[in-house]
Design a protein around this motif. Structure first.
Motif, PDB file in Angstrom:
ATOM      1  N   GLY A  94     115.749 -15.839-106.768  1.00 16.42           N
ATOM      2  CA  GLY A  94     116.903 -16.633-107.170  1.00 16.42           C
ATOM      3  C   GLY A  94     117.325 -16.449-108.614  1.00 16.42           C
ATOM      4  N   ALA A  95     116.695 -15.537-109.330  1.00 19.28           N
ATOM      5  CA  ALA A  95     117.116 -15.274-110.712  1.00 19.28           C
ATOM      6  C   ALA A  95     118.427 -14.496-110.688  1.00 19.28           C
ATOM      7  CB  ALA A  95     116.052 -14.469-111.454  1.00 19.28           C
ATOM      8  N   MET A  96     119.318 -14.816-111.618  1.00 19.61           N
ATOM      9  CA  MET A  96     120.602 -14.102-111.670  1.00 19.61           C
ATOM     10  C   MET A  96     120.519 -12.858-112.523  1.00 19.61           C
ATOM     11  SD  MET A  96     122.912 -16.325-114.206  1.00 19.61           S
ATOM     12  CE  MET A  96     122.835 -15.837-115.902  1.00 19.61           C
ATOM     13  N   ASP A  97     119.462 -12.772-113.368  1.00 18.95           N
ATOM     14  CA  ASP A  97     119.310 -11.603-114.207  1.00 18.95           C
ATOM     15  C   ASP A  97     117.837 -11.449-114.559  1.00 18.95           C
ATOM     16  OD1 ASP A  97     120.185  -9.351-115.555  1.00 18.95           O
ATOM     17  OD2 ASP A  97     121.683 -10.433-116.718  1.00 18.95           O
ATOM     18  N   TYR A  98     117.492 -10.236-114.943  1.00 17.94           N
ATOM     19  CA  TYR A  98     116.112  -9.865-115.258  1.00 17.94           C
ATOM     20  C   TYR A  98     116.176  -8.966-116.483  1.00 17.94           C
ATOM     21  CZ  TYR A  98     111.548  -7.674-114.399  1.00 17.94           C
ATOM     22  OH  TYR A  98     110.272  -7.216-114.503  1.00 17.94           O
TER      23      TYR A  98
END
Length: 120
Positions: A94-98
């Motif tokens: 569910g992270a939008m960015d890494y």
């Protein structure tokens, strides 16, 4: 806008906190998973910046807890140990960015949250 910062690197966590407060966020910070759980129980965060590897666990374990409380929370994962597999796991969680460390999470936050200020 309420931001949760979780990182076991105290100096980095302090710098991120100060920068994000100047940019208009109300910031709560935690050193690990256990402290983050307590804060998540007390607050509905609109944004979160989480370190992947923590002394007491994994930042990925925090993502579902945050989304349970606020499904619209914008989560960014930070890591000093990046690879394709962990990036895929972060996005699936569910992270939008890494982002690799050191990183400035502001470009990602601005891209997905129009109300986020760019001033520092």
């Amino acid at each position: 806008m309420k931001l949760l910062i979780v990182d076991d690197d105290a100096p980095l966590r302090g710098r991120l906190t100060r920068v994000m407060e100047r940019r208009g966020f109300t910031v709560h910070d935690a050193a690990g998973v256990d402290d983050a759980r307590l804060l998540i129980d007390q607050h509905a965060f609109t944004h979160a910046v989480l370190d992947m590897k923590l002394d007491d666990g994994n930042g990925l374990d925090i993502v579902p807890l945050i989304h349970e409380r606020n499904p619209d929370c914008r989560v960014i994962m930070l890591t000093g140990f990046g690879n394709i597999a962990t990036a895929v796991a972060a996005v699936k969680a569910g992270a939008m960015d890494y982002l690799p460390k050191p990183a400035d999470p502001m470009p990602s936050l601005r891209r997905t949250s129009p109300g986020v200020s760019s001033s520092s």
